[in-house]
Scaffold this active site. Structure first.
Site, PDB file in Angstrom:
ATOM      1  N   ILE A  10      60.790 -30.841 -59.927  1.00 42.06           N
ATOM      2  CA  ILE A  10      59.330 -30.755 -59.751  1.00 42.06           C
ATOM      3  C   ILE A  10      58.907 -31.024 -58.292  1.00 42.06           C
ATOM      4  O   ILE A  10      57.845 -30.576 -57.870  1.00 42.06           O
ATOM      5  CB  ILE A  10      58.600 -31.702 -60.743  1.00 42.06           C
ATOM      6  CG1 ILE A  10      57.152 -31.218 -60.972  1.00 42.06           C
ATOM      7  CG2 ILE A  10      58.636 -33.152 -60.282  1.00 42.06           C
ATOM      8  CD1 ILE A  10      56.480 -31.837 -62.193  1.00 42.06           C
ATOM      9  N   ASN A  23      55.618 -45.537 -63.752  1.00 39.93           N
ATOM     10  CA  ASN A  23      55.532 -46.726 -64.610  1.00 39.93           C
ATOM     11  C   ASN A  23      54.287 -47.506 -64.199  1.00 39.93           C
ATOM     12  O   ASN A  23      53.661 -47.186 -63.189  1.00 39.93           O
ATOM     13  CB  ASN A  23      56.811 -47.570 -64.539  1.00 39.93           C
ATOM     14  CG  ASN A  23      57.090 -48.065 -63.139  1.00 39.93           C
ATOM     15  OD1 ASN A  23      56.242 -48.718 -62.527  1.00 39.93           O
ATOM     16  ND2 ASN A  23      58.255 -47.742 -62.606  1.00 39.93           N
ATOM     17  N   ASP A  33      60.063 -40.153 -60.969  1.00 40.80           N
ATOM     18  CA  ASP A  33      59.278 -41.058 -60.109  1.00 40.80           C
ATOM     19  C   ASP A  33      60.029 -41.329 -58.802  1.00 40.80           C
ATOM     20  O   ASP A  33      59.471 -41.209 -57.693  1.00 40.80           O
ATOM     21  CB  ASP A  33      59.077 -42.376 -60.885  1.00 40.80           C
ATOM     22  CG  ASP A  33      57.974 -43.249 -60.325  1.00 40.80           C
ATOM     23  OD1 ASP A  33      57.257 -42.802 -59.419  1.00 40.80           O
ATOM     24  OD2 ASP A  33      57.836 -44.385 -60.812  1.00 40.80           O
ATOM     25  N   THR A 121      60.457 -38.563 -71.631  1.00 42.78           N
ATOM     26  CA  THR A 121      61.691 -38.120 -72.313  1.00 42.78           C
ATOM     27  C   THR A 121      62.968 -38.507 -71.572  1.00 42.78           C
ATOM     28  O   THR A 121      64.058 -38.099 -71.965  1.00 42.78           O
ATOM     29  CB  THR A 121      61.695 -36.593 -72.555  1.00 42.78           C
ATOM     30  OG1 THR A 121      61.782 -35.924 -71.286  1.00 42.78           O
ATOM     31  CG2 THR A 121      60.470 -36.143 -73.307  1.00 42.78           C
ATOM     32  N   GLY A 122      62.836 -39.273 -70.480  1.00 45.91           N
ATOM     33  CA  GLY A 122      64.014 -39.731 -69.742  1.00 45.91           C
ATOM     34  C   GLY A 122      64.288 -41.189 -70.073  1.00 45.91           C
ATOM     35  O   GLY A 122      64.637 -41.526 -71.210  1.00 45.91           O
ATOM     36  N   ILE A 123      64.044 -42.031 -69.094  1.00 43.90           N
ATOM     37  CA  ILE A 123      64.317 -43.469 -69.231  1.00 43.90           C
ATOM     38  C   ILE A 123      63.520 -44.065 -70.402  1.00 43.90           C
ATOM     39  O   ILE A 123      63.961 -45.014 -71.041  1.00 43.90           O
ATOM     40  CB  ILE A 123      63.965 -44.188 -67.898  1.00 43.90           C
ATOM     41  CG1 ILE A 123      64.839 -43.629 -66.761  1.00 43.90           C
ATOM     42  CG2 ILE A 123      64.146 -45.701 -68.009  1.00 43.90           C
ATOM     43  CD1 ILE A 123      64.277 -43.857 -65.363  1.00 43.90           C
ATOM     44  N   TYR A 124      62.365 -43.496 -70.727  1.00 39.28           N
ATOM     45  CA  TYR A 124      61.518 -44.037 -71.801  1.00 39.28           C
ATOM     46  C   TYR A 124      61.902 -43.539 -73.202  1.00 39.28           C
ATOM     47  O   TYR A 124      61.303 -43.935 -74.200  1.00 39.28           O
ATOM     48  CB  TYR A 124      60.034 -43.761 -71.511  1.00 39.28           C
ATOM     49  CG  TYR A 124      59.438 -44.672 -70.445  1.00 39.28           C
ATOM     50  CD1 TYR A 124      60.195 -45.646 -69.813  1.00 39.28           C
ATOM     51  CD2 TYR A 124      58.100 -44.554 -70.071  1.00 39.28           C
ATOM     52  CE1 TYR A 124      59.656 -46.473 -68.844  1.00 39.28           C
ATOM     53  CE2 TYR A 124      57.539 -45.386 -69.096  1.00 39.28           C
ATOM     54  CZ  TYR A 124      58.331 -46.338 -68.485  1.00 39.28           C
ATOM     55  OH  TYR A 124      57.785 -47.158 -67.527  1.00 39.28           O
TER      56      TYR A 124
HETATM   57  P1  ADP Z   1      60.157 -41.537 -68.223  1.00 43.09           P
HETATM   58  O1  ADP Z   1      60.333 -42.957 -67.767  1.00 43.09           O
HETATM   59  O2  ADP Z   1      58.705 -41.167 -68.454  1.00 43.09           O
HETATM   60  O3  ADP Z   1      61.044 -41.191 -69.370  1.00 43.09           O
HETATM   61  P2  ADP Z   1      61.932 -40.082 -66.396  1.00 43.09           P
HETATM   62  O4  ADP Z   1      61.699 -39.739 -64.976  1.00 43.09           O
HETATM   63  O5  ADP Z   1      63.079 -40.964 -66.716  1.00 43.09           O
HETATM   64  O6  ADP Z   1      60.542 -40.681 -66.929  1.00 43.09           O
HETATM   65  O7  ADP Z   1      62.081 -38.760 -67.240  1.00 43.09           O
HETATM   66  C1  ADP Z   1      61.050 -37.882 -67.554  1.00 43.09           C
HETATM   67  C2  ADP Z   1      61.580 -36.478 -67.509  1.00 43.09           C
HETATM   68  O8  ADP Z   1      61.660 -36.058 -66.149  1.00 43.09           O
HETATM   69  C3  ADP Z   1      62.992 -36.326 -68.090  1.00 43.09           C
HETATM   70  O9  ADP Z   1      63.006 -35.191 -68.938  1.00 43.09           O
HETATM   71  C4  ADP Z   1      63.870 -36.113 -66.867  1.00 43.09           C
HETATM   72  O10 ADP Z   1      64.962 -35.265 -67.157  1.00 43.09           O
HETATM   73  C5  ADP Z   1      62.906 -35.409 -65.949  1.00 43.09           C
HETATM   74  N1  ADP Z   1      63.194 -35.446 -64.512  1.00 43.09           N
HETATM   75  C6  ADP Z   1      63.972 -36.307 -63.808  1.00 43.09           C
HETATM   76  N2  ADP Z   1      63.959 -35.961 -62.502  1.00 43.09           N
HETATM   77  C7  ADP Z   1      63.182 -34.862 -62.375  1.00 43.09           C
HETATM   78  C8  ADP Z   1      62.775 -34.009 -61.297  1.00 43.09           C
HETATM   79  N3  ADP Z   1      63.194 -34.235 -60.045  1.00 43.09           N
HETATM   80  N4  ADP Z   1      61.949 -32.957 -61.567  1.00 43.09           N
HETATM   81  C9  ADP Z   1      61.524 -32.727 -62.819  1.00 43.09           C
HETATM   82  N5  ADP Z   1      61.857 -33.487 -63.866  1.00 43.09           N
HETATM   83  C10 ADP Z   1      62.678 -34.538 -63.660  1.00 43.09           C
END
Ligand code: ADP
Length: 173
Positions: A10, A23, A33, A121-124
């Site tokens: 992104i 967060n 983030d 959908t990542g760390i959370y």
């Molecule tokens: P959260 O804490 O809301 O889960 P994360 O960053 O861990 O946030 O993950 C949210 C989503 O963003 C996940 O699907 C992850 O694969 C995705 N993600 C991680 N890095 C990037 C990036 N550079 N660009 C787009 N999406 C990303």
């Protein structure tokens, strides 16, 4: 309003606004983030610190807007997704709030093209299929959606990309 899905980082997207899955500290973290703060540079963190000094932490489901610093986008909208702790109406509603509040802030700032990551959908650990349903439904039902020209779902992993592609194809059939 056009809805698109792409598989990308992104931080490379040239939209009026990209959304950050932040967060509540607003001071940076891992995942998307971390990537946004790393590539966007100090200006984003400085703007986040200024917001924190004014309003304190950002509550789950809420959103704030800052410059995008060195990124190709104009703004970053930081929203705080819910941490998955099992099925609950509250978690689903909070995730929907993230999309709604981000879109409201976008409209207030004359954003026409907005890119969303797959919030929570990542760390959370929010289940991807459920999160995709909530994201698509919330955006489709958004009251002022005619004020936005394009929403881009930016998926980072294959699983999310395939889920969004399938769900959006079904809607468009
Ligand atoms: P959260 O804490 O809301 O889960 P994360 O960053 O861990 O946030 O993950 C949210 C989503 O963003 C996940 O699907 C992850 O694969 C995705 N993600 C991680 N890095 C990037 C990036 N550079 N660009 C787009 N999406 C990303």
């Amino acid at each position: 309003m056009i809805i698109e899905v792409i598989k990308a980082d992104i931080t490379t997207i040239k939209a009026d606004a990209i959304v950050n899955a932040a967060n509540s500290s607003l001071l940076g973290g891992g995942g998307v983030d971390g990537a946004i703060h790393r590539k966007g540079g100090k200006a984003i963190l400085q703007a986040c610190v200024a917001i924190r000094n004014k309003q304190g932490k950002c509550k789950t489901g809420n959103a704030v807007i800052t410059t995008a610093g060195n990124l190709p986008a104009k703004y970053v909208i930081h929203t705080v997704g819910p941490v998955w702790n099992g099925e609950s109406k509250k978690n689903n509603a909070l995730l929907a709030d993230c999309y709604r509040n981000s879109l409201t802030l976008a409209i207030e700032n004359d954003v026409k093209v907005i890119a969303f990551p797959n919030i929570s959908t990542g760390i959370y650990h929010f289940p991807k299929d459920k999160a995709a349903d909530i994201a698509i439904t919330t955006i489709n039902n958004f009251a002022e959606k005619e004020k936005i020209e394009k929403v881009i779902f930016v998926c980072f992993d294959d699983e999310n990309y395939l889920l969004y592609e399938e769900k959006l194809n079904r809607i468009n059939q």
